[in-house]
Write a protein that holds these residues in place. Sequence first.
Motif, PDB file in Angstrom:
ATOM      1  N   UNK A 103      -9.442  14.413 -15.733  1.00 15.07           N
ATOM      2  CA  UNK A 103     -10.198  13.238 -15.547  1.00 15.07           C
ATOM      3  C   UNK A 103      -9.618  12.058 -15.119  1.00 15.07           C
ATOM      4  N   UNK A 104      -8.219  11.854 -15.655  1.00 17.33           N
ATOM      5  CA  UNK A 104      -7.068  10.910 -15.180  1.00 17.33           C
ATOM      6  C   UNK A 104      -6.970  11.266 -13.534  1.00 17.33           C
ATOM      7  N   UNK A 105      -6.487  12.744 -13.476  1.00 14.79           N
ATOM      8  CA  UNK A 105      -6.065  13.006 -12.159  1.00 14.79           C
ATOM      9  C   UNK A 105      -7.105  12.835 -10.992  1.00 14.79           C
ATOM     10  N   UNK A 106      -8.138  13.203 -11.515  1.00 15.00           N
ATOM     11  CA  UNK A 106      -9.177  13.070 -10.456  1.00 15.00           C
ATOM     12  C   UNK A 106      -9.521  11.460  -9.904  1.00 15.00           C
ATOM     13  N   UNK A 107      -9.477  10.447 -11.053  1.00 17.86           N
ATOM     14  CA  UNK A 107      -9.494   9.161 -10.918  1.00 17.86           C
ATOM     15  C   UNK A 107      -8.485   8.709 -10.073  1.00 17.86           C
ATOM     16  N   UNK A 108      -7.276   9.229 -10.303  1.00 14.71           N
ATOM     17  CA  UNK A 108      -6.041   8.700  -9.462  1.00 14.71           C
ATOM     18  C   UNK A 108      -6.317   9.156  -8.026  1.00 14.71           C
ATOM     19  N   UNK A 109      -6.596  10.622  -7.961  1.00 10.10           N
ATOM     20  CA  UNK A 109      -6.917  11.029  -6.561  1.00 10.10           C
ATOM     21  C   UNK A 109      -7.665  10.173  -5.711  1.00 10.10           C
ATOM     22  N   UNK A 110      -8.923   9.735  -6.494  1.00  7.90           N
ATOM     23  CA  UNK A 110      -9.794   9.001  -5.834  1.00  7.90           C
ATOM     24  C   UNK A 110      -9.090   7.463  -5.222  1.00  7.90           C
ATOM     25  N   UNK A 111      -8.477   7.128  -6.050  1.00  9.11           N
ATOM     26  CA  UNK A 111      -8.049   5.782  -5.618  1.00  9.11           C
ATOM     27  C   UNK A 111      -6.788   6.083  -4.776  1.00  9.11           C
ATOM     28  N   UNK A 112      -5.974   7.027  -4.692  1.00 10.24           N
ATOM     29  CA  UNK A 112      -5.187   7.204  -3.799  1.00 10.24           C
ATOM     30  C   UNK A 112      -5.637   7.393  -2.211  1.00 10.24           C
ATOM     31  N   UNK A 113      -6.727   8.054  -2.286  1.00  8.18           N
ATOM     32  CA  UNK A 113      -7.423   8.104  -1.108  1.00  8.18           C
ATOM     33  C   UNK A 113      -7.875   6.712  -0.455  1.00  8.18           C
ATOM     34  N   UNK A 114      -8.127   5.845  -1.286  1.00  8.36           N
ATOM     35  CA  UNK A 114      -8.484   4.587  -0.750  1.00  8.36           C
ATOM     36  C   UNK A 114      -7.140   3.627  -0.490  1.00  8.36           C
ATOM     37  N   UNK A 115      -6.345   4.115  -1.068  1.00 12.09           N
ATOM     38  CA  UNK A 115      -5.030   3.351  -0.770  1.00 12.09           C
ATOM     39  C   UNK A 115      -4.361   3.480   0.635  1.00 12.09           C
ATOM     40  N   UNK A 116      -4.796   4.941   0.905  1.00  6.98           N
ATOM     41  CA  UNK A 116      -4.304   5.643   2.115  1.00  6.98           C
ATOM     42  C   UNK A 116      -5.238   4.782   3.295  1.00  6.98           C
ATOM     43  N   UNK A 172       1.130  -1.253  -0.092  1.00  6.34           N
ATOM     44  CA  UNK A 172       0.116   0.110   0.099  1.00  6.34           C
ATOM     45  C   UNK A 172       1.027   1.214   0.088  1.00  6.34           C
ATOM     46  N   UNK A 173       2.038   1.236   0.775  1.00  7.49           N
ATOM     47  CA  UNK A 173       2.777   2.190   0.949  1.00  7.49           C
ATOM     48  C   UNK A 173       3.545   2.506  -0.497  1.00  7.49           C
ATOM     49  N   UNK A 174       3.866   1.522  -1.268  1.00 11.58           N
ATOM     50  CA  UNK A 174       4.442   1.685  -2.485  1.00 11.58           C
ATOM     51  C   UNK A 174       3.300   2.269  -3.434  1.00 11.58           C
ATOM     52  N   UNK A 175       1.959   1.777  -3.373  1.00 12.73           N
ATOM     53  CA  UNK A 175       0.893   2.524  -4.285  1.00 12.73           C
ATOM     54  C   UNK A 175       0.671   3.809  -4.018  1.00 12.73           C
ATOM     55  N   UNK A 176       0.773   4.145  -2.614  1.00 13.52           N
ATOM     56  CA  UNK A 176       0.680   5.515  -2.235  1.00 13.52           C
ATOM     57  C   UNK A 176       1.490   6.394  -3.110  1.00 13.52           C
ATOM     58  N   UNK A 177       2.898   6.018  -2.942  1.00 16.91           N
ATOM     59  CA  UNK A 177       3.896   6.827  -3.422  1.00 16.91           C
ATOM     60  C   UNK A 177       3.741   6.918  -4.886  1.00 16.91           C
ATOM     61  N   UNK A 178       3.401   5.686  -5.793  1.00 17.69           N
ATOM     62  CA  UNK A 178       3.526   5.866  -7.174  1.00 17.69           C
ATOM     63  C   UNK A 178       2.283   6.442  -7.523  1.00 17.69           C
ATOM     64  N   UNK A 179       0.993   6.574  -6.646  1.00 21.80           N
ATOM     65  CA  UNK A 179      -0.010   7.349  -7.336  1.00 21.80           C
ATOM     66  C   UNK A 179       0.339   8.819  -7.221  1.00 21.80           C
ATOM     67  N   UNK A 180       0.939   8.927  -5.853  1.00 23.63           N
ATOM     68  CA  UNK A 180       1.260  10.430  -5.489  1.00 23.63           C
ATOM     69  C   UNK A 180       2.317  10.991  -6.863  1.00 23.63           C
ATOM     70  N   UNK A 181       3.393  10.322  -7.153  1.00 22.73           N
ATOM     71  CA  UNK A 181       3.932  10.738  -8.351  1.00 22.73           C
ATOM     72  C   UNK A 181       3.160  10.847  -9.626  1.00 22.73           C
ATOM     73  N   UNK A 182       2.233  10.150 -10.149  1.00 20.84           N
ATOM     74  CA  UNK A 182       1.578   9.956 -11.057  1.00 20.84           C
ATOM     75  C   UNK A 182       0.669  11.329 -11.054  1.00 20.84           C
ATOM     76  N   UNK A 183       0.048  11.481 -10.069  1.00 19.34           N
ATOM     77  CA  UNK A 183      -0.906  12.576  -9.997  1.00 19.34           C
ATOM     78  C   UNK A 183      -0.036  14.168 -10.166  1.00 19.34           C
ATOM     79  N   UNK A 184       1.168  14.196  -9.587  1.00 17.65           N
ATOM     80  CA  UNK A 184       2.127  15.358  -9.909  1.00 17.65           C
ATOM     81  C   UNK A 184       2.447  15.245 -11.127  1.00 17.65           C
ATOM     82  N   UNK A 185       2.708  14.293 -11.773  1.00 21.34           N
ATOM     83  CA  UNK A 185       3.222  14.235 -13.338  1.00 21.34           C
ATOM     84  C   UNK A 185       2.294  14.751 -14.084  1.00 21.34           C
ATOM     85  N   UNK A 186       0.857  14.516 -13.851  1.00 25.22           N
ATOM     86  CA  UNK A 186      -0.200  14.786 -14.715  1.00 25.22           C
ATOM     87  C   UNK A 186      -0.434  16.138 -14.641  1.00 25.22           C
ATOM     88  N   UNK A 187      -0.340  16.655 -13.359  1.00 26.58           N
ATOM     89  CA  UNK A 187      -0.598  18.072 -12.950  1.00 26.58           C
ATOM     90  C   UNK A 187      -1.915  18.807 -13.627  1.00 26.58           C
TER      91      UNK A 187
END
Length: 187
Positions: A152-165, A132-147
């Motif tokens: 739409x992708x960013x919102x989806x990833x932010x939703x997933x990130x919250x669940x991983x947390x 989960x900690x790996x997933x949290x870090x990788x989703x965080x990086x992806x969200x920053x990359x997408x900016x």
Amino acid sequence: MDATKPFLTDIAELRRRARQHIEAGAVTGGYRGDRETVIKLLNEALATEIVCVLRYRRHYFMAQGIHAEPIAAEFLTHATEEQVHADQLAGRIVQLGGEPNFNPEGLLMRSHSEYVEGETLIDMIKEDLVAERVAIDSYTEMIRYIGDNDFTTRRMLEGILAVEEEHADDMASFLADLDEDWKAKRS
Ligand SMILES: [Fe+2]
Ligand SMILES: [Fe+2]
């Protein structure tokens, strides 16, 4: 600049652009992301989620001992939620004009998290927390990359990130109850 239209593109121009390249579906000329890279990242996330489904399901079936029942139930819930994430990612990949990679060959290479079976219940929980900690870090990086290049992708990833947390938090709570070393580290 026309004060009545501070930033919006002229309607006629919007309509003209929408008619161009209609084969691209939801991807319009206004899409600012690097589509190929975004699709590649989403496929890595898809692989990660599939590995997480498999690991949590294994843990669900293998969880044994007096404390196991509520924890096994949580493993199963997480497995189901990781599957939902996998489906969201696959759907977005298609929307972006890509193909979701479900090929079992190379799955672990594409995945960010590992598949560790774990011997004891505590081992399993620890491995899930690490994943989960790996997933949290990788989703965080992806969200920053997408900016602000693909909302739409960013919102989806932010939703997933919250669940991983939440998942990480669930695993940490189990460890706090069960693991003496964990208690010692936290005190
Ligand atoms: Fe997930
Ligand atoms: Fe998770």
